[in-house]
Each structure stands twice: as C-alpha cells, then as structure tokens.
Design an enzyme around this catalytic site. Structure first.
Site, PDB file in Angstrom:
ATOM      1  N   ALA A   8       1.411   8.823  -4.611  1.00 42.92           N
ATOM      2  CA  ALA A   8       2.022   8.865  -3.001  1.00 42.92           C
ATOM      3  C   ALA A   8       2.699   7.495  -2.820  1.00 42.92           C
ATOM      4  O   ALA A   8       2.532   6.601  -3.465  1.00 42.92           O
ATOM      5  CB  ALA A   8       0.944   8.921  -2.145  1.00 42.92           C
ATOM      6  N   GLY A  18      -1.329  10.352  -6.732  1.00 38.21           N
ATOM      7  CA  GLY A  18      -1.026  11.795  -6.057  1.00 38.21           C
ATOM      8  C   GLY A  18      -0.377  12.492  -7.453  1.00 38.21           C
ATOM      9  O   GLY A  18      -0.356  13.755  -7.636  1.00 38.21           O
ATOM     10  N   GLU A  43      -3.293  14.220  -9.300  1.00 34.38           N
ATOM     11  CA  GLU A  43      -3.650  15.080  -8.264  1.00 34.38           C
ATOM     12  C   GLU A  43      -2.916  16.344  -8.317  1.00 34.38           C
ATOM     13  O   GLU A  43      -3.460  17.600  -8.321  1.00 34.38           O
ATOM     14  CB  GLU A  43      -3.934  14.496  -6.983  1.00 34.38           C
ATOM     15  CG  GLU A  43      -5.074  13.590  -6.858  1.00 34.38           C
ATOM     16  CD  GLU A  43      -4.966  12.751  -5.427  1.00 34.38           C
ATOM     17  OE1 GLU A  43      -3.918  12.121  -5.232  1.00 34.38           O
ATOM     18  OE2 GLU A  43      -5.841  12.542  -4.610  1.00 34.38           O
ATOM     19  N   GLU A  48      -6.120   4.475  -6.454  1.00 32.17           N
ATOM     20  CA  GLU A  48      -6.099   3.940  -4.852  1.00 32.17           C
ATOM     21  C   GLU A  48      -6.701   2.872  -4.590  1.00 32.17           C
ATOM     22  O   GLU A  48      -6.697   1.962  -3.699  1.00 32.17           O
ATOM     23  CB  GLU A  48      -6.429   5.405  -4.179  1.00 32.17           C
ATOM     24  CG  GLU A  48      -5.501   6.488  -4.218  1.00 32.17           C
ATOM     25  CD  GLU A  48      -5.607   7.218  -5.478  1.00 32.17           C
ATOM     26  OE1 GLU A  48      -6.442   6.970  -6.361  1.00 32.17           O
ATOM     27  OE2 GLU A  48      -4.714   8.506  -5.211  1.00 32.17           O
TER      28      GLU A  48
HETATM   29  N1  COA Z   1       5.263   4.382  -4.305  1.00 30.55           N
HETATM   30  C1  COA Z   1       6.580   3.927  -3.967  1.00 30.55           C
HETATM   31  N2  COA Z   1       7.022   3.294  -5.105  1.00 30.55           N
HETATM   32  C2  COA Z   1       6.629   3.278  -6.232  1.00 30.55           C
HETATM   33  C3  COA Z   1       5.437   3.862  -6.518  1.00 30.55           C
HETATM   34  C4  COA Z   1       4.853   4.508  -5.639  1.00 30.55           C
HETATM   35  N3  COA Z   1       3.386   4.851  -5.767  1.00 30.55           N
HETATM   36  N4  COA Z   1       5.357   3.707  -8.003  1.00 30.55           N
HETATM   37  C5  COA Z   1       6.229   3.152  -8.335  1.00 30.55           C
HETATM   38  N5  COA Z   1       7.323   2.921  -7.390  1.00 30.55           N
HETATM   39  C6  COA Z   1       8.575   2.045  -7.449  1.00 30.55           C
HETATM   40  C7  COA Z   1       8.524   0.456  -7.387  1.00 30.55           C
HETATM   41  O1  COA Z   1       8.091   0.108  -6.319  1.00 30.55           O
HETATM   42  C8  COA Z   1       9.948   0.241  -8.148  1.00 30.55           C
HETATM   43  O2  COA Z   1      10.736   0.273  -7.080  1.00 30.55           O
HETATM   44  P1  COA Z   1      11.792  -0.925  -7.222  1.00 30.55           P
HETATM   45  O3  COA Z   1      12.807  -0.399  -8.476  1.00 30.55           O
HETATM   46  O4  COA Z   1      12.572  -0.513  -5.734  1.00 30.55           O
HETATM   47  O5  COA Z   1      11.280  -2.058  -7.109  1.00 30.55           O
HETATM   48  C9  COA Z   1       9.957   1.322  -9.045  1.00 30.55           C
HETATM   49  O6  COA Z   1       9.269   2.697  -8.826  1.00 30.55           O
HETATM   50  C10 COA Z   1       9.753   1.227 -10.507  1.00 30.55           C
HETATM   51  O7  COA Z   1       8.376   0.711 -10.698  1.00 30.55           O
HETATM   52  P2  COA Z   1       7.972  -0.607 -11.411  1.00 30.55           P
HETATM   53  O8  COA Z   1       6.563  -0.999 -10.851  1.00 30.55           O
HETATM   54  O9  COA Z   1       9.153  -1.505 -11.147  1.00 30.55           O
HETATM   55  O10 COA Z   1       7.626  -0.104 -12.813  1.00 30.55           O
HETATM   56  P3  COA Z   1       6.617  -0.718 -13.767  1.00 30.55           P
HETATM   57  O11 COA Z   1       6.988   0.103 -15.183  1.00 30.55           O
HETATM   58  O12 COA Z   1       6.357  -1.911 -13.765  1.00 30.55           O
HETATM   59  O13 COA Z   1       5.398  -0.100 -13.221  1.00 30.55           O
HETATM   60  C11 COA Z   1       3.602   1.657 -12.828  1.00 30.55           C
HETATM   61  C12 COA Z   1       4.818   1.396 -13.252  1.00 30.55           C
HETATM   62  C13 COA Z   1       3.487   3.037 -12.440  1.00 30.55           C
HETATM   63  C14 COA Z   1       2.529   1.045 -13.552  1.00 30.55           C
HETATM   64  C15 COA Z   1       3.711   0.788 -11.120  1.00 30.55           C
HETATM   65  O14 COA Z   1       5.007   1.284 -10.642  1.00 30.55           O
HETATM   66  C16 COA Z   1       2.330   1.312 -10.159  1.00 30.55           C
HETATM   67  O15 COA Z   1       1.522   0.653 -10.566  1.00 30.55           O
HETATM   68  N6  COA Z   1       2.979   1.982  -9.153  1.00 30.55           N
HETATM   69  C17 COA Z   1       2.010   2.265  -8.359  1.00 30.55           C
HETATM   70  C18 COA Z   1       0.786   3.464  -8.727  1.00 30.55           C
HETATM   71  C19 COA Z   1      -0.114   3.671  -7.599  1.00 30.55           C
HETATM   72  O16 COA Z   1      -1.058   2.721  -7.133  1.00 30.55           O
HETATM   73  N7  COA Z   1      -0.346   4.953  -7.211  1.00 30.55           N
HETATM   74  C20 COA Z   1      -1.191   5.443  -6.388  1.00 30.55           C
HETATM   75  C21 COA Z   1      -0.822   5.500  -4.948  1.00 30.55           C
HETATM   76  S1  COA Z   1      -1.766   5.924  -3.675  1.00 30.55           S
END
Ligand code: COA
Length: 259
Positions: free
Chosen positions: A65, A110, A113, A133
């Site tokens: 999400a 999400g 999910e 989460e």
């Molecule tokens: N919500 C909003 N933006 C998200 C996102 C999320 N769940 N997951 C990734 N993004 C965005 C990042 O903020 C980033 O945006 P930016 O380029 O404007 O800074 C872009 O997507 C790329 O992500 P980034 O974190 O730079 O890539 P990465 O390869 O270093 O890491 C992940 C990838 C998936 C490990 C990391 O993005 C992450 O941990 N995301 C959140 C996962 C999460 O907690 N999901 C559950 C949400 S309830």
C-alpha cells in the site's frame, strides 16, 4: 489516466492486468485501487473471458500500500482505505474465471495480499514476498491476516506477518504460497498459457468448481460436501457436460459452448 494505473490487454480469452505505477514500485494508492476495481468489475461482465493474469510493470509486482498516501491517515481514513482495498480484492476473488498472479518482483504488504486474492501464484526467481507492515507500526489491511492464513496456514502466516521478514521465491514455493517458479523472461507468457489452456475446458464447469472450492473453504465440511453434491448434479443439466462425455466416448475433441 487513472485507468492506466492498471493496464488491460487481451490475449485471446485471457485478460492480462498489469499494475502500472512503476515509479513507486506499483504501490497501491486509492486511485490505483479504484482503477483495479473498475477493471475487475468490467471483466466480470465479459462473457468471452476465460482467465485473468495479474502482474506488475517493472521490477515489482506491487511493493505494498502507498506509504506516502497513508502517512497522514486518521483511523477513520485508514478504515475507508482498508475497505476500498478489500472491495477491490473481493471483486477479483469473486470473478467466475480463474485468476493467476504472475509475480516477478516485490510482492510486499498489499502486493502479497493482491497475489493471495488470485486463485494461485506463479513466480519468477526474482520474486520476493513479505508482509512488512509491522516495520511501519501497522498491520496488514487488505487480507494479510485472513486470506494469507487460509493459503499457507496460520503458523507461516504468523511468522511472515509478525516478523515482517521477506522470503524468496523458493521459500514461498516450499510453504505453498507459490505454485510454480518459471524463468523471469517466461513468467507472464507461462501464466497466460495456463489461462489459454483453461480456456479449452468447459467454462461452466470451471466456474462452478472454483465457486464450490471458494465457498466450501469457508464452510464446515458437511456443508461444503453438500455444496459439491449440488454443483456436481447441476453440471449434469448442462449441454457442455453432455458434449464433454460424448466427445470422450467418440474419441474426439469436445466443443464447449458454455451452456
Ligand atoms: N509506498 C509508497 N512508495 C513506495 C512504496 C510504498 N509501499 N514502495 C516503494 N515506493 C517508492 C519509493 O518511495 C521510491 O520512490 P522515490 O524514487 O520517489 O524515492 C520508489 O518506490 C523506489 O523504491 P526504493 O525504496 O527506492 O527501491 P529499493 O529497491 O531501494 O527498495 C523495497 C525496494 C521494496 C525494498 C522498498 O521500496 C520498500 O521497502 N518498500 C516498502 C515496502 C512496504 O513496507 N510495503 C508495505 C506497505 S504497508
């Protein structure tokens, strides 16, 4: 524009839905969830459809999400967001045709999910699953405490949800989250091929078997067995069933008409 957040392509009788917000790793914001709901509702009325494949553009399936949107939520707004996600995923789950998630990257929160709202999951070696989460001080809101439990059992679901740990495709396959792993370049085509294979079966039988398994899973065994008996009986009132059995005995391919 909003619709393009979820791209729809047709491959014969198979619809390919692609989560299309790659700059944010396809994170689910409200617009994207509404676009998904719109797409799924439109597919629900498509009589020619035989299967759906859900995948993600770029290096993620869906990275969860949208944390940026959720950051300022009140409890009330969070509730509405969770309801919206559930509405979209319920609609996907309720489609009468089989739905296959093709996960070739992050399926976190999400995303995991969403994959669990599909009938089954195919993955590539690049897939990563998790319910992170708790790392954010929140809990899953789109089925991570419900569908995930039913899919992989409560102990593995608890480990994923309560540790927030990420698992690779092989681990996901071992615990029953992923059915098959394909080479990354072939993943989507293999999922579409499975959908096209299903398109050759009796569509009423496929829909009926899906519904009985879905409803039976949430019923007690006696009720579930009765559901099966009734649906089995109903299949004998279809021309497709007559055609399928006649074709077998006449050693020819069946011609199913969905009647
Ligand atoms: N919500 C909003 N933006 C998200 C996102 C999320 N769940 N997951 C990734 N993004 C965005 C990042 O903020 C980033 O945006 P930016 O380029 O404007 O800074 C872009 O997507 C790329 O992500 P980034 O974190 O730079 O890539 P990465 O390869 O270093 O890491 C992940 C990838 C998936 C490990 C990391 O993005 C992450 O941990 N995301 C959140 C996962 C999460 O907690 N999901 C559950 C949400 S309830």
């Amino acid at each position: 524009m909003e619709q393009e957040r979820v791209r729809l392509e047709r491959r014969g009788a198979v619809a390919l839905l692609t989560m299309n917000r790659p700059d944010a790793l396809n994170a689910l914001n409200s617009d994207t969830l509404r676009a998904l709901l719109d797409r799924v509702e439109a597919l629900g009325g498509d009589r020619e459809l035989r299967a759906v494949v859900v995948t993600g553009e770029g290096r993620a399936f869906v990275a969860g999400a949208d944390i940026a949107e959720m950051q300022g939520f009140s409890a009330e707004q969070a509730h509405a967001f969770s309801r919206l996600g559930h509405r979209a995923f319920d609609a996907l789950e309720a489609l009468p045709v089989p739905t296959i998630a093709a996960v070739g990257g992050f399926a976190l929160g999400g995303g995991c999910e969403l994959a669990c709202a599909c009938d089954w999951i195919y993955a590539s070696e690049k897939a990563r699953f998790g319910q992170p989460e708790v790392n954010l001080g929140a809990i899953p809101g789109f089925g991570g405490t419900t569908r995930l439990v039913r899919r992989i059992g409560i102990a593995w679901a608890k480990e994923l949800v309560l540790t927030g740990a990420r698992i690779d495709a092989e681990t996901a396959q071992r615990i029953g989250l992923v059915n098959r792993i394909f080479p990354h370049e072939e993943l989507v085509e293999r999922a579409v091929a499975a959908g096209l294979e299903i398109a050759g079966k009796g569509p009423l039988a496929v829909a009926s078997a899906k519904r009985v398994m879905q409803e039976g899973q949430d019923a007690d065994l006696r009720v579930a067995n009765a559901l099966e008996q009734n649906a089995f009986a109903r299949s004998f009132a279809t021309s497709d069933r007559a055609e399928g059995m006649a074709a077998f005995l006449e050693k020819r391919d069946p011609k199913f008409e969905g009647r």
